[in-house]
Write a protein that holds these residues in place. Structure first.
Motif, PDB file in Angstrom:
ATOM      1  N   ALA A   1       3.375  -6.068  -7.430  1.00 44.37           N
ATOM      2  CA  ALA A   1       3.771  -4.242  -7.071  1.00 44.37           C
ATOM      3  C   ALA A   1       2.645  -3.476  -7.230  1.00 44.37           C
ATOM      4  O   ALA A   1       2.997  -2.763  -8.486  1.00 44.37           O
ATOM      5  CB  ALA A   1       5.348  -4.756  -7.805  1.00 44.37           C
ATOM      6  N   CYS A   2       2.641  -2.506  -5.805  1.00 45.30           N
ATOM      7  CA  CYS A   2       2.723  -1.248  -5.966  1.00 45.30           C
ATOM      8  C   CYS A   2       1.014  -1.352  -6.325  1.00 45.30           C
ATOM      9  O   CYS A   2       0.169  -0.915  -7.052  1.00 45.30           O
ATOM     10  CB  CYS A   2       2.620   0.206  -7.266  1.00 45.30           C
ATOM     11  SG  CYS A   2       4.838   0.519  -7.025  1.00 45.30           S
TER      12      CYS A   2
ATOM     13  N   HIS B   1       0.698  -1.382   0.052  1.00 44.08           N
ATOM     14  CA  HIS B   1      -0.012   0.424  -0.178  1.00 44.08           C
ATOM     15  C   HIS B   1       1.254   1.219   0.139  1.00 44.08           C
ATOM     16  O   HIS B   1       0.346   1.665  -0.727  1.00 44.08           O
ATOM     17  CB  HIS B   1      -1.309  -0.122   1.282  1.00 44.08           C
ATOM     18  CG  HIS B   1      -2.262  -0.808   0.795  1.00 44.08           C
ATOM     19  ND1 HIS B   1      -3.109   0.025   0.339  1.00 44.08           N
ATOM     20  CD2 HIS B   1      -2.662  -1.657   1.420  1.00 44.08           C
ATOM     21  CE1 HIS B   1      -4.719  -1.428   0.350  1.00 44.08           C
ATOM     22  NE2 HIS B   1      -3.681  -2.420   0.856  1.00 44.08           N
ATOM     23  N   TRP B   2       2.016   1.608   0.436  1.00 46.67           N
ATOM     24  CA  TRP B   2       2.798   2.376   0.298  1.00 46.67           C
ATOM     25  C   TRP B   2       3.446   2.439  -0.687  1.00 46.67           C
ATOM     26  O   TRP B   2       3.601   3.654  -1.269  1.00 46.67           O
ATOM     27  CB  TRP B   2       3.988   1.736   1.304  1.00 46.67           C
ATOM     28  CG  TRP B   2       4.901   3.531   1.761  1.00 46.67           C
ATOM     29  CD1 TRP B   2       5.384   4.496   2.637  1.00 46.67           C
ATOM     30  CD2 TRP B   2       6.129   2.988   0.979  1.00 46.67           C
ATOM     31  NE1 TRP B   2       5.944   5.141   2.409  1.00 46.67           N
ATOM     32  CE2 TRP B   2       6.959   4.148   1.582  1.00 46.67           C
ATOM     33  CE3 TRP B   2       7.250   2.054   0.550  1.00 46.67           C
ATOM     34  CZ2 TRP B   2       8.483   4.327   1.026  1.00 46.67           C
ATOM     35  CZ3 TRP B   2       7.948   3.142  -0.027  1.00 46.67           C
ATOM     36  CH2 TRP B   2       8.425   3.915   0.018  1.00 46.67           C
ATOM     37  N   CYS B   3       4.303   1.070  -1.163  1.00 43.68           N
ATOM     38  CA  CYS B   3       4.470   1.331  -2.840  1.00 43.68           C
ATOM     39  C   CYS B   3       3.925   2.129  -3.560  1.00 43.68           C
ATOM     40  O   CYS B   3       3.570   2.923  -4.428  1.00 43.68           O
ATOM     41  CB  CYS B   3       5.007   0.730  -3.288  1.00 43.68           C
ATOM     42  SG  CYS B   3       6.113  -0.332  -2.257  1.00 43.68           S
TER      43      CYS B   3
ATOM     44  N   GLN C   1      14.262   6.775  -7.569  1.00 41.61           N
ATOM     45  CA  GLN C   1      14.182   8.197  -8.905  1.00 41.61           C
ATOM     46  C   GLN C   1      12.458   7.884  -9.409  1.00 41.61           C
ATOM     47  O   GLN C   1      11.521   8.663  -9.465  1.00 41.61           O
ATOM     48  CB  GLN C   1      14.619   7.250 -10.069  1.00 41.61           C
ATOM     49  CG  GLN C   1      16.219   7.926  -9.893  1.00 41.61           C
ATOM     50  CD  GLN C   1      17.364   6.866 -10.642  1.00 41.61           C
ATOM     51  OE1 GLN C   1      16.588   6.291 -11.189  1.00 41.61           O
ATOM     52  NE2 GLN C   1      18.278   7.751 -11.318  1.00 41.61           N
ATOM     53  N   SER C   2      11.896   6.433  -9.344  1.00 39.66           N
ATOM     54  CA  SER C   2      10.581   5.849  -9.181  1.00 39.66           C
ATOM     55  C   SER C   2       9.915   6.580  -8.390  1.00 39.66           C
ATOM     56  O   SER C   2       8.863   7.689  -8.368  1.00 39.66           O
ATOM     57  CB  SER C   2      10.139   4.586  -8.683  1.00 39.66           C
ATOM     58  OG  SER C   2      10.859   3.743 -10.276  1.00 39.66           O
ATOM     59  N   ILE C   3      10.268   6.948  -6.515  1.00 44.75           N
ATOM     60  CA  ILE C   3       8.926   7.787  -5.871  1.00 44.75           C
ATOM     61  C   ILE C   3       9.364   9.069  -6.648  1.00 44.75           C
ATOM     62  O   ILE C   3       9.032   9.772  -6.261  1.00 44.75           O
ATOM     63  CB  ILE C   3       9.726   7.700  -4.786  1.00 44.75           C
ATOM     64  CG1 ILE C   3       9.637   6.323  -3.897  1.00 44.75           C
ATOM     65  CG2 ILE C   3       9.380   7.935  -3.702  1.00 44.75           C
ATOM     66  CD1 ILE C   3      10.367   5.593  -2.846  1.00 44.75           C
ATOM     67  N   ARG C   4      10.273   9.424  -7.012  1.00 45.63           N
ATOM     68  CA  ARG C   4      10.507  11.225  -7.673  1.00 45.63           C
ATOM     69  C   ARG C   4       9.462  11.363  -8.494  1.00 45.63           C
ATOM     70  O   ARG C   4       9.273  12.150  -8.717  1.00 45.63           O
ATOM     71  CB  ARG C   4      12.276  11.764  -8.127  1.00 45.63           C
ATOM     72  CG  ARG C   4      12.197  13.090  -7.370  1.00 45.63           C
ATOM     73  CD  ARG C   4      13.978  12.946  -8.346  1.00 45.63           C
ATOM     74  NE  ARG C   4      14.297  12.285  -7.447  1.00 45.63           N
ATOM     75  CZ  ARG C   4      15.316  12.095  -7.613  1.00 45.63           C
ATOM     76  NH1 ARG C   4      15.266  11.799  -9.295  1.00 45.63           N
ATOM     77  NH2 ARG C   4      16.361  11.456  -7.363  1.00 45.63           N
TER      78      ARG C   4
END
Length: 876
Positions: free
Chosen positions: A234-235, A156-158, A176-179
């Motif tokens: 994932a995500c 859930h956080w992802c 980088q993906s989070i940004r």
């Protein structure tokens, strides 16, 4: 020396000094000695002993030393060369802290810790400080949860941080993906594995290298919870584990695999044991499967030991090598795979042979190697994928409702972050405030998403705005999202423009920071200072001098690095060590640093440079720089199945046979109908130049059930001659059978047209995103058809989640609404779906609600299928 340690790791020492820890990282004496032997061997055989940690580093415990040696024994060369020892000590201490603080860490089997918690690298992403960031974000969030609950919460956080968007083949790092706030499945799963491991949950990335029933591939995550492996998207959080939109397509797969760090001896089938990793097969976790044994013989019938055997899946109009194995001394090898068709291709010392097989029916086959290089022939194959066969875990309505509420909230959190990114208007306003007159910068600022502060700094610091603009034009969308200012400034400032070099050659092949799919680095200022003056002058006079220098000074080690990861150009120079791929990038980097246009050809992979206005090939490690002779390939094609302009990767591909193995020619994947992308019309109708040699053209037509009608043509290209071959797209027998029917009054609209398209969509879900982007590729053609198109969502909340701006090119006449009439249920009952909740559902029906076309779930190429179906009915 790479041991820049004291301040960096002493700051982290308090993390482990206040609590009791196991004395050994590897409690098993025998395995510990095995690792130590591998570590010593690595130190002694790579030729770069100074890059390895010494046996005794001050401040390291025995546990930490063993963990460090374990990492260095198996990590790829790029990590040894491009990262210092302090980085890995920080990761070890963070891992140890998580295992101490999380309740599941204290009793976890050491093998799980070694192979699925400690390793930092997940795939071919750049290494970063994600472990520390994720741990700080998650430790309080999962406090008090069971291991299973924690795994679901981490996902859930992802999802709160990243959502799915397709992109190029270069893998972004977790941070980088989070940004950026989005990524493709390989990047989402890389982030998710990193996040799970940061809190001590064993995790691994699972790949289906290619689907069997449709084009494309997919990656997801497995976590070890309560004594066994479970999977998750994932995500894409679900209320329970072992549930994802891919349950059904996974059951139709031929192979799933994962690469495990180091030497791993689990229960899974080992596909390959390499120096750095163990590749394992996990297909039996998802689909019915069986084993096939392959015997390879020479023309005299004798077993061939050490032959290469490739197990190939038809996908993207090529036979893609999913697994490569070597035959035993008895000339045999085997594989466990899903129950469908594969192509088995064997080769040895230039001879080759192949056979299409049906896993589950063909348990043993024999392939005879023949020296058929140069034989011109055509063959047809019908490729049948496995059948769907899966089970879903139980989910209550309360669980599903709660999960949907959470997803909606997480979307809102991510959207709030995305709102802080620059758009065209805010970018223009900022440029105006800075006195920058080149308004074209605005589109790069908007495209950079969360990386806009770096692009801003680059624009501010650049003295030559036009050159800065030229540099940004060379970058991909992903580069804009993660390129740092210091990298861009280095290339802008230290890219000499030599006399006689055109502006376009300079921009694309000197100024550009990107060479291949490597992590971009600021190498130009370094090389301009570090290269010996005699090497500079000799290379400027003739770049062959650099080829010779590489031959004399760079050690080649192709076993010590992972495929897809490039050692930095500076790392190659300083260590005098490289793999073949990194050496090519190094050569181009040095040439560009001196102002010599140089590049790697996207189609052939050749390393090229410009010398005396001629394009030359740098044949590194071959002591030659001569160009190959070329001929011309032309094809004739008669329109079939409504396809006027067959597309490369969708309908056909070309491979060159080298030493009995196929090497795919890679062309632009853009939209051929918009003038980009390789296709029959712009590649083969008038002819294309190819190096002399022996080639194979593969073409295919995929049917609605996933079956492919395939044609294969072998041909020769001779110097200065034209070769003409047919391009054939085999078509099935046309039928207009009614597949099902629902109540006529449920039709969204009464349509005067004979057919209409109806879809029920899952907003924000990867299968729906794929389908809509596929439909957009045929948006203009479907608009010309002129029929009614209705896209429905299961609920108003789902409709509110949908962002139409993410799907440019869709047909203009789509009506968007909510499924108030429960059409999803009616279609599912009519078609007898195994799982009626799987979305999307796309149907073509007539005014009497007779269904002529129906697809459910993950499908690639649906835009073409829709166009072909309505086109065939329209022209009757």
């Amino acid at each position: 020396m790479k041991e820049r340690l004291p301040i960096l790791f002493l700051l982290a020492y308090f993390l482990t000094s206040c609590f009791s820890q196991p004395e050994h990282f590897i409690p098993d004496n025998q395995y510990r000695q095995f690792v130590e032997t591998d570590f010593e061997s690595r130190v002694n055989t790579t030729g770069i002993p100074s890059y390895f940690p010494t046996k005794s580093i001050k401040g390291l415990s025995r546990y930490e030393t063993e963990a460090l040696h374990f990492l260095y024994a198996y990590m790829p060369l790029c990590d040894i060369i491009d990262h210092d020892t302090a980085y890995f000590i920080r990761q070890i201490r963070l891992t140890r802290q998580a295992l101490h603080e999380m309740p599941w860490g204290k009793s976890m089997d050491n093998s799980l810790i070694r192979h699925f918690v400690l390793p930092i690298r997940v795939n071919n992403e750049p290494l970063d400080e994600a472990r520390a960031f994720c741990y700080q974000e998650l430790k309080s969030r999962i406090q008090g949860l069971s291991m299973m609950e924690a795994a679901i919460e981490v996902n859930h956080w992802c999802h709160e941080k990243v959502s799915y968007t397709p992109s190029d083949g270069r893998t972004s790092s977790p941070l980088q993906s989070i940004r950026t706030a989005y990524g493709r499945c390989g990047e989402e799963s890389t982030l998710c594995v990193a996040a799970m491991r940061s809190v001590g949950i064993p995790a691994r990335q699972v790949y289906v290298p290619r689907w069997a029933h449709t084009d494309d591939n997919h990656a997801w995550v497995e976590v070890w919870v309560d004594g066994r492996w479970h999977f998750l998207g994932a995500c894409e959080p679900e209320p329970v584990l072992d549930l994802g939109w891919f349950n059904a397509p996974a059951s139709r797969s031929l192979l799933m695999h994962t690469k495990v760090f180091g030497h791993y001896a689990g229960e899974e089938e080992i596909l390959n044991q390499e120096q750095n990793y163990t590749e394992i097969n996990v297909i039996n976790n998802y689909a019915p499967c069986d084993q096939i044994t392959v015997s390879v013989n020479d023309e005299e019938g004798r077993p061939v030991s050490g032959a290469t055997v490739e197990f190939k899946i038809y996908n993207y109009a090529e036979f893609y090598t999913a697994v490569t194995k070597r035959t035993s001394p008895e000339g045999t090898t085997s594989l466990t795979a899903g129950l469908g068709d594969m192509m088995i291709w064997a080769s040895h010392e230039g001879a080759f042979g192949y056979q299409k097989v049906r896993i589950g029916q063909d348990s043993q086959i024999a392939i005879t190697l023949q020296r058929g290089q140069g034989t011109v022939k055509e063959e047809c194959f019908d490729i049948t994928p496995p059948q769907e066969h899966y089970h879903l875990p139980t989910v209550t309505e309360a669980q599903r409702s709660d999960n949907e509420e959470r997803i909606f909230k997480e979307d809102s959190i991510r959207s709030a972050y995305i709102s802080t990114m620059m758009e065209a208007d805010s970018a223009l306003a900022w440029l105006k405030s800075e006195g920058v007159t080149q308004e074209e910068f605005a589109r790069f600022l908007a495209a950079s998403r969360g990386n806009h502060p770096s692009i801003k700094r680059f624009i501010q610091k650049s003295k030559d705005k036009e050159s800065a603009l030229s540099l940004l034009k060379t970058l991909s969308a992903k580069d804009l999202r993660d390129a740092q200012e210091e990298i861009l400034s280095d290339h802008l400032t230290h890219s000499p423009h030599l006399a006689g070099i055109s502006e376009e050659e300079y921009r694309l092949h000197v100024l550009a920071p990107r060479i291949e799919l490597e992590a971009m680095t600021p190498y130009k200022s370094f090389f301009r200072q570090a290269l010996p003056e005699d090497l500079k002058s000799q290379t400027l006079s003739n770049p062959f001098a650099l080829i010779d220098w590489c031959e004399q000074n760079i050690r080649i080690n192709n076993k010590g690095n992972l495929a897809g990861i490039v050692i930095s150009p500076r790392g190659v120079f300083e260590s005098h060590t490289s793999d073949s791929r990194s050496l090519g990038v190094f050569f181009v980097a040095v040439c560009r640093s001196l102002g010599i246009p140089s590049w790697i050809d996207e189609i052939t992979g050749k390393i090229c440079y410009l010398h005396e206005n001629k394009v030359c090939e740098a044949k590194l490690k071959r002591n030659s720089a001569t160009a190959s002779q070329q001929g011309t390939l032309r094809a004739f094609y008669q329109t079939s199945g409504g396809i006027e302009n067959p597309k490369y990767y969708t309908h056909f591909t070309i491979s060159k046979l080298e030493n009995g193995m196929c090497k795919l020619l890679t062309y632009d994947e853009g939209d051929a109908d918009m003038g980009g992308g390789a296709s029959y019309k712009n590649l083969l109708r008038q002819g294309t130049r190819l190096d002399e040699g022996y080639y194979m053209l593969v073409s295919g037509t995929r049917q609605l059930n996933g079956k492919v009608l395939c044609s294969v043509t072998f041909f020769n290209i001779l110097p200065n001659e034209e070769t003409v071959i047919p391009l054939v797209l085999r078509q099935p027998k046309t039928t207009s059978n009614i597949l099902g029917q629902f109540e006529k009054q449920l039709l969204p609209f009464e349509s005067s047209n004979k057919l209409q398209i109806i879809g029920i969509l899952g907003a924000g879900e990867e299968p729906t995103n794929h389908v809509l982007r596929d439909i957009a590729l045929y948006g203009k053609q479907i608009d010309q058809w002129g029929g009614q198109i209705t896209m429905l969502f299961p609920s108003l909340k789902a409709k509110e989640r949908f962002n139409l701006s993410e799907f440019p090119g869709l047909p203009q006449n789509i009506h968007w609404d909510v499924d108030k009439q429960h059409l999803q249920q009616a279609i599912a009952q009519s078609m007898m779906f195994h799982n009626p909740t799987t979305l999307p559902i796309i149907v073509i029906c007539d005014k009497n609600a007779n269904i002529y076309y129906c697809e459910q779930g993950y499908t690639i190429g649906i835009g073409e299928q829709l166009y072909k179906t309505v086109h065939q009915h329209h022209t009757k």
